[in-house]
Each structure stands twice: as structure tokens, then as C-alpha cells.
Write an enzyme that holds these catalytic residues in place. Structure first.
Site, PDB file in Angstrom:
ATOM      1  N   ARG A  74       0.821  -1.213   0.000  1.00 51.53           N
ATOM      2  CA  ARG A  74       0.000   0.000   0.000  1.00 51.53           C
ATOM      3  C   ARG A  74       0.853   1.260   0.000  1.00 51.53           C
ATOM      4  O   ARG A  74       1.733   1.427   0.850  1.00 51.53           O
ATOM      5  CB  ARG A  74      -0.941   0.005   1.214  1.00 51.53           C
ATOM      6  CG  ARG A  74      -2.033  -1.044   1.115  1.00 51.53           C
ATOM      7  CD  ARG A  74      -3.040  -0.937   2.235  1.00 51.53           C
ATOM      8  NE  ARG A  74      -2.518  -1.384   3.508  1.00 51.53           N
ATOM      9  CZ  ARG A  74      -3.267  -1.848   4.518  1.00 51.53           C
ATOM     10  NH1 ARG A  74      -4.582  -1.920   4.374  1.00 51.53           N
ATOM     11  NH2 ARG A  74      -2.731  -2.225   5.652  1.00 51.53           N
ATOM     12  N   ASP A 170       1.059   0.260   7.766  1.00 58.30           N
ATOM     13  CA  ASP A 170       1.144   1.246   6.686  1.00 58.30           C
ATOM     14  C   ASP A 170      -0.145   2.007   6.421  1.00 58.30           C
ATOM     15  O   ASP A 170      -0.202   2.859   5.530  1.00 58.30           O
ATOM     16  CB  ASP A 170       1.613   0.573   5.395  1.00 58.30           C
ATOM     17  CG  ASP A 170       0.739  -0.619   4.996  1.00 58.30           C
ATOM     18  OD1 ASP A 170      -0.303  -0.847   5.643  1.00 58.30           O
ATOM     19  OD2 ASP A 170       1.121  -1.332   4.046  1.00 58.30           O
ATOM     20  N   ASP A 171      -1.195   1.723   7.191  1.00 58.77           N
ATOM     21  CA  ASP A 171      -2.451   2.465   7.030  1.00 58.77           C
ATOM     22  C   ASP A 171      -2.837   3.218   8.303  1.00 58.77           C
ATOM     23  O   ASP A 171      -3.996   3.567   8.485  1.00 58.77           O
ATOM     24  CB  ASP A 171      -3.584   1.519   6.612  1.00 58.77           C
ATOM     25  CG  ASP A 171      -3.790   0.372   7.595  1.00 58.77           C
ATOM     26  OD1 ASP A 171      -2.956   0.226   8.525  1.00 58.77           O
ATOM     27  OD2 ASP A 171      -4.774  -0.382   7.444  1.00 58.77           O
ATOM     28  N   ASP A 250      -2.825 -11.133  15.325  1.00 59.39           N
ATOM     29  CA  ASP A 250      -3.362 -10.370  16.443  1.00 59.39           C
ATOM     30  C   ASP A 250      -4.325 -11.201  17.283  1.00 59.39           C
ATOM     31  O   ASP A 250      -4.322 -11.110  18.518  1.00 59.39           O
ATOM     32  CB  ASP A 250      -4.037  -9.085  15.958  1.00 59.39           C
ATOM     33  CG  ASP A 250      -5.000  -9.314  14.803  1.00 59.39           C
ATOM     34  OD1 ASP A 250      -5.025 -10.424  14.245  1.00 59.39           O
ATOM     35  OD2 ASP A 250      -5.729  -8.367  14.451  1.00 59.39           O
ATOM     36  N   SER A 281      -8.159  -8.127   5.688  1.00 60.15           N
ATOM     37  CA  SER A 281      -9.468  -8.489   6.256  1.00 60.15           C
ATOM     38  C   SER A 281     -10.629  -8.084   5.352  1.00 60.15           C
ATOM     39  O   SER A 281     -11.789  -8.205   5.739  1.00 60.15           O
ATOM     40  CB  SER A 281      -9.640  -7.836   7.630  1.00 60.15           C
ATOM     41  OG  SER A 281      -9.572  -6.423   7.519  1.00 60.15           O
TER      42      SER A 281
END
Length: 433
Positions: A74, A170-171, A250, A281
Site C-alpha cells: 500500500r 502502513d495504514d 493479532d 481483512s
């Protein structure tokens, strides 16, 4: 006939006045606890704890807090890096390492263009997962992310000097007070063995469910991830990270087998915003619960150095003592109304309330019997209702705080705990016989 009608009308109005309840989203009268929050009581051992925390803050003042930015394909990593470089106090205090998987040249070029000469870029490119377990693309994607996390974190802690790291993706766009938050809370990770992580994200920071107090910090049994701090001691207690993951690295960290009863510190208002509408996701929960998550901006950025004594109070057993005293002794017992979807207390009880507050919020306790019942309440409140290994997001010791109309805090709390013990005026647990 008129007299009979008048008598019936009078009787009906009398019954309504007795049974009247205030549902907590639309109080038209001022809260009886407004501006009556009693000062916090400190015990001798807690004063020693605060002094130790303040000393630890001084000792760690010049210690670096490294930041690890995880990236793949991304280009949003450019915005994530820009925010980190803009809001960190210095490159020396918060040195950055970017770890890239996927081998996307455009992303690698962008990172190299933005990274400082004194900072690091790691690159790797794993072959597609060869699990033979499933052809499911989501599973393969989760596995690819898990392998990257395993590789990067193991590489980071291979350096014997590395003691802790903030991990973002990265988001993530960090908030202006993101680094102040971590700098002031990190000493607790070295003082309180019951802590698992510090996270900048509150899964339940929905605008309609919080007080919007940027200074309010909490503990939770849930490991949020999404901008979090990992220490070497915690890493070594859970290592090795999984190379393959059915649900994601996670969720693996949230398992009780890894967490072992430890908790995380979170802010009520998140300290980053997530712009990852599309990812591994496939946008799961993004529109409903992530896009509108409340985070701090310049308008309500906090200098957490001014809150050091408050932050010290997040350490256990002091936090837990106050929480249980507040929830099971001081909060008014209410009931959950499934039709109106609000806690309710009688007008008579409301009128007798005086000073039962938590930071200016009226306190009400609603008891539930099972995690499934709490999940159903969360669904009705339009907050995240998923339960993992018996833990609902943002709950602590089974207690989920939800704020209504910025006036009332409802503690959804396990009924069995109220039967098991009470807390005396000195904050000690006493069996409730």
C-alpha cells in the site's frame, strides 16, 4: 362521570410519576453529580508507586523508543511515515525502522525517498504460503502477514540492546499527541507485570459511546494492536510468533494462552486513525466500527507529561481496587431496557443520587450473566460485539464502560463478581458473605 374520569386520570398520573424512569440518552435535567467529583484517595503504598513511576520517567527521559512501521503493497505508507516524522519529538528519541514485505518496487522507492539517512529499511519477500491446508485466499493473506510480523519482530529483538518497540502499520496515521502518550506510559510496562501492552487504539471509541475526554485512559483485557508497544520481556514470554495463522497474528496474541490474564493500557479517544479501507481483512468492520473511530486532533491534543500522577494510577493493584469500588459499591444499580436500548433507573433513585460520579459522569451499573448477554447488549448499542476467548473488546475484568450522552457512564459488569466480594473504604477486597 366527570369525577370518576378525573379520579382515574389522577391515579394514572400518580402511577406514572412513581414508575417514571429516565433513559440515559436524553436527560433534560442536569446530572446531580456535575462538578461534584470527589478527589481520588491515595493509599501509602500507592504514593510509593507514584514516586517510583516519577523516578522511572526521569530515568527513561533520554532512552530511545524505536518505531517499527510494517508495510507491504500500500502506498498509504507514505502518509503513515509523514505523520510519524511530523509529530515525533526527534529522530533520536523515536528512531524509525520500516519493514517491507511483498517486493513492490513502487512502495520501496517511496519509502527510500522519505526515510532519513540515519534510519533503517528492511525488505523481505516471502514465497506464497505452502501450507496445503486450504486454498482460501484470506487464510493465505493472514499467513503472509503473520510471517512478516514474525520475521520483523524476531529481527528487531535479535539486537540485544533492543528492549521495546512501537509497532504501527502502513495504514495508520498517528495523532499529534501519539508520541507524548507512549513516552509517559511506557514506564508502567517496566513496573507492572500485569501489563501486556500499551495501545494507541480503543476499539470502542464510537462517538456515541465515550465521554470525549482526551485525558481519559483505561485498562482492558483485550489486546487492540493498531499502534501498540511491545517489550522484550512480553515478547520472550509469548515467543515464538506463529508462522501460520488461521485468524491472524493479532487474534493469536489475544488468546488467553499468550495473554495469561495480562492487560493493556488504552486511551478512551484513539491516538491514530486507520485509513485501511481495503486490506487482508477485506474491510471487515471498517465502515461500521473503524472509519468513525474517535481520535485526537490538534484541537484536543494532550501533553501527557502533565498527567503523570494520573498515569501512575493505571498501575495495578490500585487501578483494579478503584474500578471495583466504583462499579460495585458506588455505582447505582440499573436495569437494561431491551426496547429503548438504554440502562434505566427510577426517578426516585435518580433524585437520591448525590456525588456518585466518575470524572463528572453519573455512574450506573448494569449486571449481566454471560459474555453472550454482554455481546447482545453491545450489538444493541452499535458497538463492537465480538467476543474472543471470553473477552469483549475494551472490557476490563469483564466490565465494559459505555458513556451515554456524555453525562452517564454505564458499567456493564458481571453479576457473579458483585456476589463474590465488596470493596471496603480502604480499597481492600472483602468476601461478601
Amino acid at each position: 362521570m366527570t369525577q370518576i374520569t378525573r379520579a382515574i386520570r389522577t391515579r394514572v398520573w400518580f402511577m406514572i410519576s412513581v414508575l417514571l424512569v429516565f433513559y440515559i440518552c436524553s436527560f433534560s435535567v442536569p446530572s446531580p453529580c456535575r462538578d461534584k467529583t470527589p478527589p481520588s484517595k491515595q493509599f501509602d503504598s500507592e504514593k510509593e508507586h507514584v514516586a517510583k513511576y516519577l523516578q522511572m520517567v526521569k530515568q527513561m527521559k533520554d532512552s530511545p523508543i524505536p518505531v517499527l512501521i510494517m508495510g507491504c503493497s500500500r502506498l498509504s505508507i507514505g502518509r503513515a511515515m509523514d505523520a510519524v516524522f511530523k509529530y515525533r519529538t526527534s529522530a533520536r528519541k523515536f528512531p524509525v525502522t520500516v519493514s517491507l514485505d511483498c517486493g513492490v518496487k513502487e512502495v520501496q522507492d517511496l519509502v527510500l525517498q522519505k526515510i532519513g539517512s540515519s534510519e533503517r529499511v528492511w525488505t523481505t519477500e516471502f514465497a506464497p504460503p505452502n501450507t496445503n491446508a486450504t486454498d482460501d485466499e484470506t487464510f493465505k493473506a493472514y499467513t503472509a502477514v503473520a510471517r512478516h510480523y514474525k520475521w520483523a519482530i524476531e529481527k528487531f529483538f535479535a539486537d540485544p540492546e533492543a528492549q521495546h518497540v512501537i509497532i504501527i502499520e502502513d495504514d495508520f496515521i498517528v495523532s499529534p499527541d501519539f508520541f507524548s502518550y507512549f513516552q509517559e506510559t511506557i514506564p508502567l510496562m517496566y513496573m507492572d507485570p500485569s501489563l501486556y501492552c500499551i495501545s494507541s487504539w480503543n476499539d470502542q471509541a464510537h462517538p456515541h459511546a465515550i465521554s470525549h475526554d482526551p485525558k481519559r485512559l483505561l485498562r482492558t483485557d483485550h489486546m487492540p494492536g493498531l499502534g501498540w508497544l511491545l517489550t522484550r520481556s512480553v515478547y520472550e514470554s509469548i515467543a515464538p510468533f506463529p508462522e501460520y495463522s488461521v485468524e491472524g497474528w493479532d487474534l493469536w496474541m489475544r488468546n488467553n494462552a499468550q495473554r495469561r490474564g495480562r492487560q493493556c493500557i488504552i486511551p478512551e479517544m484513539s491516538r491514530n486513525t486507520n485509513i485501511g479501507r481495503r486490506g487482508v481483512s477485506n474491510g471487515y468492520m471498517f465502515e461500521e466500527h473503524v472509519a468513525g473511530n474517535t481520535h485526537t486532533t490538534f484541537e484536543h491534543a494532550v501533553d501527557f507529561a502533565e498527567l503523570r500522577e494520573t498515569i501512575a494510577g493505571l498501575g495495578n493493584p490500585f487501578y483494579k481496587k478503584r474500578l471495583f469500588k466504583s462499579v460495585y459499591e458506588e455505582a447505582i444499580l440499573g436495569v437494561w431496557n431491551e426496547v429503548l436500548k438504554v440502562p434505566m433507573v427510577s426517578a426516585v433513585v435518580w433524585g437520591r443520587m448525590n456525588g456518585t460520579c466518575d470524572s463528572g459522569l453519573l455512574k450506573v451499573r448494569v449486571e449481566y450473566e454471560s459474555p453472550e448477554e454482554l455481546s447482545a447488549i453491545a450489538t444493541a448499542l452499535n458497538i463492537i460485539d465480538s467476543v474472543h476467548d471470553g473477552v469483549i473488546r475494551s472490557a476490563v475484568d469483564g466490565i465494559l464502560p459505555v458513556v451515554f450522552d456524555r453525562q452517564v457512564i454505564a458499567y456493564f459488569a458481571p453479576k457473579q463478581a458483585s456476589r463474590a466480594f465488596i470493596v471496603d473504604e480502604d480499597g481492600r477486597f472483602i468476601q461478601n458473605n
